[in-house]
Design a protein around this motif. Sequence first.
Motif, PDB file in Angstrom:
ATOM      1  N   THR A  40       0.845  -1.184   0.000  1.00 59.20           N
ATOM      2  CA  THR A  40       0.000   0.000   0.000  1.00 59.20           C
ATOM      3  C   THR A  40       0.882   1.235   0.000  1.00 59.20           C
ATOM      4  OG1 THR A  40      -1.878   1.051   1.105  1.00 59.20           O
ATOM      5  CG2 THR A  40      -0.177   0.135   2.528  1.00 59.20           C
ATOM      6  N   SER A  41       0.231   2.390   0.184  1.00 66.42           N
ATOM      7  CA  SER A  41       0.960   3.627   0.409  1.00 66.42           C
ATOM      8  C   SER A  41       0.329   4.276   1.650  1.00 66.42           C
ATOM      9  CB  SER A  41       0.853   4.532  -0.817  1.00 66.42           C
ATOM     10  OG  SER A  41       1.700   5.647  -0.659  1.00 66.42           O
ATOM     11  N   GLY A  42       0.895   5.382   2.107  1.00 66.96           N
ATOM     12  CA  GLY A  42       0.521   5.975   3.395  1.00 66.96           C
ATOM     13  C   GLY A  42      -0.962   6.006   3.739  1.00 66.96           C
ATOM     14  N   PRO A  43      -1.814   6.569   2.849  1.00 64.51           N
ATOM     15  CA  PRO A  43      -3.230   6.629   3.212  1.00 64.51           C
ATOM     16  C   PRO A  43      -3.818   5.231   3.406  1.00 64.51           C
ATOM     17  CG  PRO A  43      -2.772   8.005   1.297  1.00 64.51           C
ATOM     18  CD  PRO A  43      -1.529   7.213   1.570  1.00 64.51           C
ATOM     19  N   GLY A  44      -3.334   4.284   2.652  1.00 63.49           N
ATOM     20  CA  GLY A  44      -3.802   2.908   2.797  1.00 63.49           C
ATOM     21  C   GLY A  44      -3.311   2.296   4.091  1.00 63.49           C
ATOM     22  N   LEU A  45      -2.087   2.664   4.459  1.00 65.28           N
ATOM     23  CA  LEU A  45      -1.538   2.127   5.704  1.00 65.28           C
ATOM     24  C   LEU A  45      -2.367   2.606   6.902  1.00 65.28           C
ATOM     25  CD1 LEU A  45       0.639   0.443   7.040  1.00 65.28           C
ATOM     26  CD2 LEU A  45       2.067   2.488   7.166  1.00 65.28           C
ATOM     27  N   ALA A  46      -2.860   3.852   6.788  1.00 66.99           N
ATOM     28  CA  ALA A  46      -3.713   4.367   7.862  1.00 66.99           C
ATOM     29  C   ALA A  46      -4.904   3.441   8.060  1.00 66.99           C
ATOM     30  CB  ALA A  46      -4.172   5.789   7.519  1.00 66.99           C
ATOM     31  N   ILE A  55       4.334  -6.225   4.999  1.00 67.66           N
ATOM     32  CA  ILE A  55       3.523  -5.129   4.491  1.00 67.66           C
ATOM     33  C   ILE A  55       4.471  -4.125   3.848  1.00 67.66           C
ATOM     34  CG2 ILE A  55       3.412  -4.292   6.879  1.00 67.66           C
ATOM     35  CD1 ILE A  55       0.816  -2.915   6.116  1.00 67.66           C
ATOM     36  N   VAL A  56       4.211  -3.870   2.563  1.00 69.22           N
ATOM     37  CA  VAL A  56       5.070  -2.953   1.811  1.00 69.22           C
ATOM     38  C   VAL A  56       4.370  -1.602   1.752  1.00 69.22           C
ATOM     39  CG1 VAL A  56       6.272  -2.541  -0.360  1.00 69.22           C
ATOM     40  CG2 VAL A  56       5.808  -4.895   0.374  1.00 69.22           C
ATOM     41  N   ASN A  57       5.050  -0.572   2.201  1.00 69.57           N
ATOM     42  CA  ASN A  57       4.507   0.783   2.085  1.00 69.57           C
ATOM     43  C   ASN A  57       5.369   1.558   1.108  1.00 69.57           C
ATOM     44  OD1 ASN A  57       3.630   3.404   2.296  1.00 69.57           O
ATOM     45  ND2 ASN A  57       4.003   3.609   4.495  1.00 69.57           N
ATOM     46  N   VAL A  58       4.827   1.778  -0.092  1.00 70.04           N
ATOM     47  CA  VAL A  58       5.528   2.618  -1.072  1.00 70.04           C
ATOM     48  C   VAL A  58       5.072   4.050  -0.782  1.00 70.04           C
ATOM     49  CG1 VAL A  58       6.060   2.969  -3.497  1.00 70.04           C
ATOM     50  CG2 VAL A  58       5.420   0.698  -2.697  1.00 70.04           C
ATOM     51  N   GLN A  59       5.907   4.753  -0.023  1.00 67.65           N
ATOM     52  CA  GLN A  59       5.481   6.045   0.514  1.00 67.65           C
ATOM     53  C   GLN A  59       5.300   7.106  -0.574  1.00 67.65           C
ATOM     54  OE1 GLN A  59       7.981   6.898   4.328  1.00 67.65           O
ATOM     55  NE2 GLN A  59       9.160   5.646   2.921  1.00 67.65           N
ATOM     56  N   PRO A  89       0.174  14.939   4.307  1.00 63.22           N
ATOM     57  CA  PRO A  89      -0.792  13.997   4.894  1.00 63.22           C
ATOM     58  C   PRO A  89      -2.015  13.787   3.998  1.00 63.22           C
ATOM     59  CG  PRO A  89      -1.005  16.139   5.947  1.00 63.22           C
ATOM     60  CD  PRO A  89       0.133  16.257   4.959  1.00 63.22           C
ATOM     61  N   SER A  90      -2.919  12.964   4.470  1.00 63.22           N
ATOM     62  CA  SER A  90      -4.148  12.621   3.749  1.00 63.22           C
ATOM     63  C   SER A  90      -3.802  12.135   2.341  1.00 63.22           C
ATOM     64  CB  SER A  90      -5.110  13.812   3.737  1.00 63.22           C
ATOM     65  OG  SER A  90      -6.342  13.441   3.182  1.00 63.22           O
ATOM     66  N   SER A 145       9.346   1.486   1.270  1.00 69.01           N
ATOM     67  CA  SER A 145       9.900   1.950   0.004  1.00 69.01           C
ATOM     68  C   SER A 145       9.325   3.341  -0.238  1.00 69.01           C
ATOM     69  CB  SER A 145       9.524   0.973  -1.107  1.00 69.01           C
ATOM     70  OG  SER A 145       9.991   1.426  -2.356  1.00 69.01           O
ATOM     71  N   ASP A 146       9.519   3.894  -1.416  1.00 67.26           N
ATOM     72  CA  ASP A 146       8.834   5.151  -1.728  1.00 67.26           C
ATOM     73  C   ASP A 146       8.624   5.263  -3.231  1.00 67.26           C
ATOM     74  OD1 ASP A 146      11.126   6.380  -2.959  1.00 67.26           O
ATOM     75  OD2 ASP A 146      11.873   6.939  -0.970  1.00 67.26           O
ATOM     76  N   GLY A 147       7.893   6.290  -3.609  1.00 64.51           N
ATOM     77  CA  GLY A 147       7.499   6.448  -5.005  1.00 64.51           C
ATOM     78  C   GLY A 147       8.693   6.605  -5.937  1.00 64.51           C
ATOM     79  N   TYR A 148       9.761   7.164  -5.440  1.00 51.71           N
ATOM     80  CA  TYR A 148      10.960   7.347  -6.265  1.00 51.71           C
ATOM     81  C   TYR A 148      11.656   6.009  -6.487  1.00 51.71           C
ATOM     82  CZ  TYR A 148      15.809   8.855  -7.153  1.00 51.71           C
ATOM     83  OH  TYR A 148      17.065   9.002  -7.640  1.00 51.71           O
ATOM     84  N   LEU A 149      11.856   5.277  -5.413  1.00 49.34           N
ATOM     85  CA  LEU A 149      12.438   3.934  -5.550  1.00 49.34           C
ATOM     86  C   LEU A 149      11.542   3.055  -6.409  1.00 49.34           C
ATOM     87  CD1 LEU A 149      13.636   2.910  -1.981  1.00 49.34           C
ATOM     88  CD2 LEU A 149      15.049   3.355  -3.987  1.00 49.34           C
ATOM     89  N   GLY A 150      10.255   3.175  -6.157  1.00 52.96           N
ATOM     90  CA  GLY A 150       9.298   2.304  -6.824  1.00 52.96           C
ATOM     91  C   GLY A 150       9.359   2.431  -8.330  1.00 52.96           C
ATOM     92  N   ASN A 151       9.509   3.664  -8.818  1.00 56.48           N
ATOM     93  CA  ASN A 151       9.430   3.905 -10.259  1.00 56.48           C
ATOM     94  C   ASN A 151      10.771   3.996 -10.952  1.00 56.48           C
ATOM     95  OD1 ASN A 151       6.649   3.959 -10.582  1.00 56.48           O
ATOM     96  ND2 ASN A 151       6.527   6.042  -9.822  1.00 56.48           N
ATOM     97  N   SER A 152      11.840   4.346 -10.229  1.00 56.76           N
ATOM     98  CA  SER A 152      13.096   4.479 -10.963  1.00 56.76           C
ATOM     99  C   SER A 152      13.760   3.108 -11.057  1.00 56.76           C
ATOM    100  CB  SER A 152      14.004   5.520 -10.326  1.00 56.76           C
ATOM    101  OG  SER A 152      14.232   5.244  -8.985  1.00 56.76           O
ATOM    102  N   ALA A 153      14.648   3.008 -12.030  1.00 54.23           N
ATOM    103  CA  ALA A 153      15.223   1.706 -12.328  1.00 54.23           C
ATOM    104  C   ALA A 153      16.735   1.785 -12.367  1.00 54.23           C
ATOM    105  CB  ALA A 153      14.701   1.200 -13.671  1.00 54.23           C
ATOM    106  N   GLU A 154      17.361   0.652 -12.148  1.00 54.26           N
ATOM    107  CA  GLU A 154      18.814   0.571 -12.265  1.00 54.26           C
ATOM    108  C   GLU A 154      19.155  -0.836 -12.745  1.00 54.26           C
ATOM    109  OE1 GLU A 154      20.867   0.944  -8.557  1.00 54.26           O
ATOM    110  OE2 GLU A 154      19.554  -0.436  -7.507  1.00 54.26           O
ATOM    111  N   PRO A 155      20.378  -1.036 -13.200  1.00 53.05           N
ATOM    112  CA  PRO A 155      20.753  -2.373 -13.628  1.00 53.05           C
ATOM    113  C   PRO A 155      20.816  -3.288 -12.419  1.00 53.05           C
ATOM    114  CG  PRO A 155      22.391  -0.744 -14.322  1.00 53.05           C
ATOM    115  CD  PRO A 155      21.479  -0.083 -13.351  1.00 53.05           C
ATOM    116  N   TRP A 156      20.431  -4.506 -12.635  1.00 53.36           N
ATOM    117  CA  TRP A 156      20.442  -5.485 -11.545  1.00 53.36           C
ATOM    118  C   TRP A 156      21.153  -6.716 -12.063  1.00 53.36           C
ATOM    119  CZ3 TRP A 156      16.480  -9.726 -10.870  1.00 53.36           C
ATOM    120  CH2 TRP A 156      16.642 -10.384  -9.639  1.00 53.36           C
TER     121      TRP A 156
END
Lengths: 505, 621
Positions: free
Chosen positions: B315-321, B339-343, B347-348, B406-417
């Motif tokens: 989820t993300s913050g509002p969902g975590l609430a 529980i994964v929170n992609v921040q 607020p709200s 996690s957060d929205g930046y990590l969630g969407n950006s990519a790097e070689p793995w």
Amino acid sequence: MSTLEPLHLSRRDFVSDQTIRWCPGCGDYAIISQVQKVLPDLGIPKENIVFISGIGCSSRFPYYMDTYGIHSIHGRAPTLATGLKIANPELSVWVITGDGDALSIGGNHIIHTCRRNVDLNIILFNNRIYGLTKGQYSPTSPQGIRTKSSPMGSLERPLNPISLALASEATFIARTVDIITKHMGDTFLKAARHKGISFVEVFQNCVIFNNGAWQPYSDRQLRSDNDIFLENGKPMIFGQNDDKGILWGKSGLEVVELGDQYSEDDLVVHDTSSVTQAWMLSRLTYPMPIGIILDVQCPSYEQAAWAQVQEAKMQKGEGTLAKLFHAADTWQIQPHDGDRPASQMTVHSRLPSNLDEAYMDDLLNDLNESELEERLGDMDIAALKPHAPILVADSARVDHAVQLMQKHNIGCLLVTSADGHLSGILTENDVTNRILGHDVDTHASTVAEYMTVDPVALGLDTPVIESLHLISTYGFRHLPVVDEHGLPLGILSVRDIIHFLATVL
Amino acid sequence: MTAPKIKIQELDSVVIRFAGDSGDGMQLTGTQFTNTAAIVGNDISTLPDYPAEIRAPAGTLAGVSGFQVQLSEHDIWTPGDAPHVLIAMNPAALKVSLPDLDVAATIIVNTDAFSKSNLKKAGYASNPLKDGSLDKYTVYKMPITSLNRTAVKEVESLSSKGVDRSQNFFALGLVYWLYDRPLENTLAWIKTKFAKRPEVAEANILALQAGYFYGDTTRAFQTRYRIRAASLPPGTYRKVSGNEAIALGLVTAAQKADKLLFYGAYPITPASDILHTLAPLRNYNVITFQAEDEIAAMGATVGAAFGGVMAVTGTSGPGLALKSEALNLAVMLELPLVIVNVQRGGPSTGLPTKVEQSDLLQAMFGRNGESPIPILAPATPADGFEIAIEAYRLAVRAMSPVMILSDGYLGNSAEPWRIPDPDSIPPIIIEHPTAANSDDGSFLPYKRDPITLGRPWALPGTPGLEHRMGGLEKSPEKGNVSYAPEDHQRMTDDRAAKVARLADVIPEQTVFGPKQGELLVIGWGSTYGAIHAAVARAQTKGQSVAQAHLRYINPFPRNLGFLLQRYRHILVAEMNMGQLSLLLRGRYLRDLATLHKVKGRPFKISEISHKIDEILAGAAS
């Protein structure tokens, strides 16, 4: 944990070591006793049985059962039960809930759990009151009930649990009464044997805060005249002497006296597969339908979910981590070789996620685009070079407007307000339908009285496609064109647009 | 007339942004450029920037889709502060990107898109290509749309829209020429991906080649650039975004634990991509469940954990609430789940598509009662893979829900793995009891393991271990409902202790840089790249600066308190108003400097460098 040996379980096997703490005389005793009595008949090993409850008096239930169980949180029992049943479809999962738990705080979950048809048995203890919090009105309390939280009478109309379950697409719906124990036990058995969601409303008496709420339907003397005990395939007969019945009347189910006028043959035959009939029954309060109201089959959620797992394995093979990791465009970097490592790319057939949706939709959909839309593309109204309009003030006399139409040989005038903005449109149709032959004094009436007010207008940058849409959807014959301030610029007729299309296509 | 000789200039890194309308396929273009860069051996880091609205009108500022990539001959950690090169497919793309550009940036614009109506949609009063407002940049004006139409005109059965849709490949070809990149990979890619649409493949190939040759023949550019290969460790690579990495890690953990993966979730930005990544993986023993709301998603996850599968929700913050109630039940039942929170910004409803790290205290304390849970945070997109596995390992050890922040930046950006060998990942060993655990033959569901303090995870279906649990406080061992004073104290202590004891098994905190010195910069989560780059810069300047990046936030690594004493100054940089610093101060009674930012965007390296300089200057004076 299936076994071929007889299980030899008895009621006692399901009684836990915890002392029951419901109030003396509470209807819950009868319910738990019937559940414990019928469970051995199901032939399910007790380790495969799980009771999940929410919050409320009834929700203490799992503690008293020697099975697996969770006393969860208010209203959420169906969600835990759903997750559990998906995790292990072998289990027989029961949801114990009350009217506040299921229909108020947990209303959303009840709806969606029913709709998904998860193979759960939901037992709703309906006593029309909040008991554990000591006597506030509940979502099934009758309107006007005086409680601690409604000293002048509750303002709320009660919810009908059976109607709700039907509207939520439940596949097994029944009603029973706490003190009619044999009926209750049989109903639980049938609910448990139904594959898919089973929703059983139990009229349950709260002896402390709402004593006698169901008395007309539970009292041994009263109930035979007030209840109808439904049996599939049997005509709907009730009454102390089986002297009343239910038939299809003009406006739904009607109660009739059997005798000279009506016989058994006239009555509705109960059909648990009919949703329509179930709906009518759910709205009935005299007599009160008791028994199985609906019993239909459709695949249960957890079965379907596991079937998808199997289907995916058949189609794609069992997934391995190596396969998963490589399910993307990959490249190899070889050990360093001078300045540039040799590398090689492997392209996976899957398109990467996270592409622009608009671009991808366009890419995938454009074959469906019609020839016309394609040709018209980005063309807008300006390309049609609309005619200059003939204007008339909304304060002008009607006869003047008609003369204008005649003079210019046109079928439509744009009407302007005092400040020059487009305020209406007056067409031939308005003249023929509203003025001629209607005894209108055309000298005394103004255009404002007969025009179409605030007509749909186009801008020069409106796509041609949109004008076609307006014509085909609303049947407009003339479309005014205005500038960004609402001042009339021109007019387009259907004919103009057809001529234009002929040149483009 | 002789053509001017074209220079080739060597760069050690470059930041390029492709920006256009969301219908222009900029994500595809950026992805291709990145892939090719990766193949020739550059290190890469990318940041997609989607339009905030689902289908914003074409040509408007809200509809701009951007893709930023940094490529480098050395290790890089961020998609770069300021783009050196911007490819702007329309006026709105130019306008949105200008404030971010490097002062000496190069801009390539599609002049065909600079029509009056497009300028108006972008809110330009005058044409920036003509009014001198771009004078400080090097601007290349190219009629990309019309050049491309000429290039692909011979492709039959292509609609006019279809023709223009390939113009992103023309632009890509141009940039390939400019950066001396081979076309082969993208050509092969087009042929594979559009195998079922040969006319589209043909148009895209023609467009790509035309763009490349246009650069070659017109000599519009005086300089070409080359970025040497980075020395990445040998192996097979792919790109992963943070959301993908977490999804892959979850599936891996489930297979390593020999369990079905149940992922129950309700759609929410920016976490939905985890659901989307997992949903097609049914053949990997994955069942995804889209619940009716966040509450139900959490409840079903708790139920699934009770049933014995690997249960995860995201989820993300509002969902975590909304989830906090059922999450707290899992704390009380002591069931293992993740529980994964992609921040995102709060607020709200806050800023659904923008990044922030402001849910840390919610994760720590956002439940009623004393309710500690372990918290982990990936440092980079690919790190999500290991963090996900680690989260489940800790969950089953402590019999506790574990949160991944996690957060929205990590969630969407990519790097070689670098794809790991699946066999090199150790199994997650779980033993479900099958027999009673007391002398009198009864089963005690809350009898704790003396070392981990975890309770036995007995599964429904196991004969003889029938037990009941609930959200009510219970007695130790037996787990029967109990409000007895000593029982509540004991259970509260045990629940806290089992989380604290994870510090015995999680790795010690490592430090990048001197083991003691002037300044230690502490961060967590997606700020890793920016902090690392800033600290590396400071070290090359000879400053005594080290970095400690926390992947374990609850419990903290056991040596963290010791580390804090080894530096004269501590700086905590985080994208919130001071949440980790509050925890560190409270726990270690250590004075800290802080750097906060809640602008919906990641830290720039320069912002951190500036703060480092400020602290060290203050220390010197």
